[in-house]
Design an enzyme around this catalytic site. Structure first.
Site, PDB file in Angstrom:
ATOM      1  N   SER A   1      75.026  54.822   3.437  1.00  0.00           N
ATOM      2  CA  SER A   1      76.309  55.250   4.066  1.00  0.00           C
ATOM      3  C   SER A   1      77.590  55.130   3.293  1.00  0.00           C
ATOM      4  O   SER A   1      78.639  55.930   3.360  1.00  0.00           O
ATOM      5  CB  SER A   1      76.764  54.344   5.224  1.00  0.00           C
ATOM      6  OG  SER A   1      76.826  52.928   4.872  1.00  0.00           O
TER       7      SER A   1
ATOM      8  N   HIS B   1      72.529  58.711   8.979  1.00  0.00           N
ATOM      9  CA  HIS B   1      73.204  59.689   7.940  1.00  0.00           C
ATOM     10  C   HIS B   1      72.170  60.755   7.497  1.00  0.00           C
ATOM     11  O   HIS B   1      72.597  61.699   6.596  1.00  0.00           O
ATOM     12  CB  HIS B   1      74.125  59.053   6.633  1.00  0.00           C
ATOM     13  CG  HIS B   1      75.159  58.158   7.238  1.00  0.00           C
ATOM     14  ND1 HIS B   1      76.301  58.682   7.372  1.00  0.00           N
ATOM     15  CD2 HIS B   1      75.016  56.762   7.297  1.00  0.00           C
ATOM     16  CE1 HIS B   1      77.084  57.836   7.783  1.00  0.00           C
ATOM     17  NE2 HIS B   1      76.572  56.461   7.750  1.00  0.00           N
TER      18      HIS B   1
ATOM     19  N   HIS C   1      73.213  48.783   5.583  1.00  0.00           N
ATOM     20  CA  HIS C   1      74.498  48.673   6.515  1.00  0.00           C
ATOM     21  C   HIS C   1      74.760  47.254   7.040  1.00  0.00           C
ATOM     22  O   HIS C   1      73.845  46.531   7.363  1.00  0.00           O
ATOM     23  CB  HIS C   1      74.427  49.641   7.606  1.00  0.00           C
ATOM     24  CG  HIS C   1      75.741  49.712   8.404  1.00  0.00           C
ATOM     25  ND1 HIS C   1      75.858  49.196   9.614  1.00  0.00           N
ATOM     26  CD2 HIS C   1      76.784  50.767   8.143  1.00  0.00           C
ATOM     27  CE1 HIS C   1      77.176  49.592  10.016  1.00  0.00           C
ATOM     28  NE2 HIS C   1      77.720  50.280   9.320  1.00  0.00           N
TER      29      HIS C   1
ATOM     30  N   GLU D   1      67.892  52.257   4.726  1.00  0.00           N
ATOM     31  CA  GLU D   1      68.657  53.467   5.439  1.00  0.00           C
ATOM     32  C   GLU D   1      68.123  54.605   4.620  1.00  0.00           C
ATOM     33  O   GLU D   1      67.601  54.780   3.471  1.00  0.00           O
ATOM     34  CB  GLU D   1      70.152  53.316   4.982  1.00  0.00           C
ATOM     35  CG  GLU D   1      70.710  52.209   5.422  1.00  0.00           C
ATOM     36  CD  GLU D   1      72.378  52.201   5.315  1.00  0.00           C
ATOM     37  OE1 GLU D   1      72.914  53.174   5.478  1.00  0.00           O
ATOM     38  OE2 GLU D   1      72.766  51.290   4.796  1.00  0.00           O
TER      39      GLU D   1
ATOM     40  N   ASN E   1      82.356  61.995   9.515  1.00  0.00           N
ATOM     41  CA  ASN E   1      80.941  62.016   9.625  1.00  0.00           C
ATOM     42  C   ASN E   1      80.258  62.999  10.376  1.00  0.00           C
ATOM     43  O   ASN E   1      78.973  63.095  10.872  1.00  0.00           O
ATOM     44  CB  ASN E   1      80.470  60.702  10.164  1.00  0.00           C
ATOM     45  CG  ASN E   1      80.711  59.516   9.311  1.00  0.00           C
ATOM     46  OD1 ASN E   1      80.501  59.782   8.147  1.00  0.00           O
ATOM     47  ND2 ASN E   1      80.803  58.230   9.697  1.00  0.00           N
TER      48      ASN E   1
ATOM     49  N   ASP F   1      66.881  53.221   8.984  1.00  0.00           N
ATOM     50  CA  ASP F   1      68.001  53.451   9.781  1.00  0.00           C
ATOM     51  C   ASP F   1      68.431  55.124   9.371  1.00  0.00           C
ATOM     52  O   ASP F   1      68.936  55.151   8.203  1.00  0.00           O
ATOM     53  CB  ASP F   1      69.128  52.596   9.586  1.00  0.00           C
ATOM     54  CG  ASP F   1      70.571  53.000  10.047  1.00  0.00           C
ATOM     55  OD1 ASP F   1      70.512  53.956  10.878  1.00  0.00           O
ATOM     56  OD2 ASP F   1      71.469  52.152   9.904  1.00  0.00           O
TER      57      ASP F   1
ATOM     58  N   LYS G   1      77.214  60.826  14.279  1.00  0.00           N
ATOM     59  CA  LYS G   1      77.199  61.474  13.111  1.00  0.00           C
ATOM     60  C   LYS G   1      77.028  62.904  13.099  1.00  0.00           C
ATOM     61  O   LYS G   1      77.733  63.673  13.811  1.00  0.00           O
ATOM     62  CB  LYS G   1      76.298  60.895  11.834  1.00  0.00           C
ATOM     63  CG  LYS G   1      76.305  59.392  11.838  1.00  0.00           C
ATOM     64  CD  LYS G   1      77.379  58.604  11.608  1.00  0.00           C
ATOM     65  CE  LYS G   1      77.721  57.391  11.004  1.00  0.00           C
ATOM     66  NZ  LYS G   1      77.250  56.471  12.105  1.00  0.00           N
TER      67      LYS G   1
END
Length: 377
Positions: A175, A203, A129, A171, A46, A200, A231
């Site tokens: 992910s 990423h 997640h 998110e 990541n 969130d 990440k």
């Protein structure tokens, strides 16, 4: 015999090809990984901008010595929070040791009161997640799931609820699928239904947006934003950003923050350095996005089915867990290291090879990866 369920559970995992195991890594970088003396091309990191490979120097204090509400909240923590607030446009921030801890404890805390929780609902994307789902389950609010990125389904859920306090959670980049949330539609629904929006951005931050600032660069400002440092920043920790009112509430009632030793000052100093590097990593972001486009194009030419992802996360869904494990092992024999993702991390019958690309990869690496995938898949 007591605790026989442990043996049975382990046997079930092994039978279903779902057993997890830890692998001790000799050396690792964004491009290569060495295991048991064997070097592989690393497509399981990541570290999207390869910032974790850069050395950090300084005279750091190792430990904070106590919780943030005793003597653990030090100047280096406050400066990092201020830097994040100035960069992302929020009034206040608070630091956590991990993204999981931030997500879980924020949702648990926001609706910790049983009386308030009875009049509250958390609306979560079904592919959120585990930290977000677990945090919602641990709260007193009603947990409502909506189909992945399905705004019609979310709208119907919002119209049906009688909750006074409504929080939509998603998110920025998912992910396991690598696709992005429809941020403008989420914000519009939140405004229409007097709800708050929590994103969130684990990423997204560092990767998405012209300046790598993630969701906020789409001109959507969530009421609560979570970013993680593990990440694209290439270090460790997380931050929750929101209004002064919300962060003050977290300071009063967040049990993890209250009863955990504060983040190490060394980690805070490193995160501050990595944040500056991330903001300056324009060429790395450009390289990463070239690699993403290259991978998708070559996969298309090779007939390898890819998902609707324009992020560094490029899953190849195979379905069966054992077949996915077999493919992972065959790729390792060819010098390719990536991860076989299986239930319960992803839904049943959607086991996948999770390819993650970084700025450190080279064109020849990606061409070789796709060649190997074609032979294996």
């Amino acid at each position: 015999m007591a605790f026989e369920f442990i043996d049975q559970a382990l046997e079930d995992k092994a039978r279903d090809a779902l057993q997890r195991r830890r692998i001790c890594i000799d050396k690792v970088s964004a491009r290569h990984i060495q295991v048991d003396g064997q070097q592989y091309l690393n497509f399981a990191s990541n570290d999207y901008l390869a910032l974790a490979d850069q050395a950090v120097s300084g005279d750091f204090v190792a430990g904070s010595k106590s919780s943030a509400l005793v003597t653990g909240y030090q100047r280096t923590h406050r400066l990092l929070e201020a830097k994040l607030c100035n960069l992302l446009g929020y009034e206040r921030a608070m630091l956590f040791a991990s993204g999981f801890g931030a997500n879980f404890s924020v949702l648990s805390t926001l609706f910790h009161d049983n009386k308030a929780g009875q009049d509250s609902a958390i609306f979560q994307d079904k592919l959120n997640h585990a930290s977000l789902i677990d945090g919602g389950l641990n709260s007193s609010a009603k947990l409502v799931r909506f189909n992945h990125n399905d705004m019609g389904h979310l709208r119907a859920r919002l119209e049906k609820t009688r909750a006074q306090n409504k929080l939509i959670v998603s998110e920025g980049i998912f992910s396991m699928d690598g696709d992005g949330a429809p941020l403008h539609e989420l914000k519009s629904l939140a405004d229409t239904h007097s709800a708050w929006l929590m994103i969130d951005d684990a990423h997204s931050f560092g990767v998405c947006g012209e300046n790598g600032l993630g969701s906020v660069e789409s001109n959507v400002r969530p009421d609560i934003l979570v970013i993680t440092f593990g990440k694209a920043m290439g270090c460790q920790g997380a931050a929750v950003l929101s209004s002064k009112r919300v962060i003050d509430y977290m300071v009063q009632f967040n049990r993890e923050y209250t009863y955990s030793t504060a983040m190490s000052p060394a980690l805070a100093e490193i995160a501050s350095t990595q944040l500056e590097r991330l903001c300056d990593s324009h060429s790395a972001r450009e390289a990463l996005h070239r690699h993403i486009a290259q991978f998708k194009a070559i996969c298309g030419d090779a007939g390898i089915p890819v998902q609707a992802s324009n992020s560094a996360i490029q899953p190849i869904v195979l379905g069966d867990a054992q077949s996915t494990l077999n493919a992972q092992q065959r790729l390792a024999q060819k010098g390719i290291w990536l991860t076989a993702i299986r239930p319960p991390t992803v839904p049943h019958n959607t086991a996948r090879l999770r390819v993650t690309l970084t700025a450190a990869h080279q064109q020849a690496d990606i061409e070789y990866l796709v060649q190997c995938l074609k032979e294996v898949v």
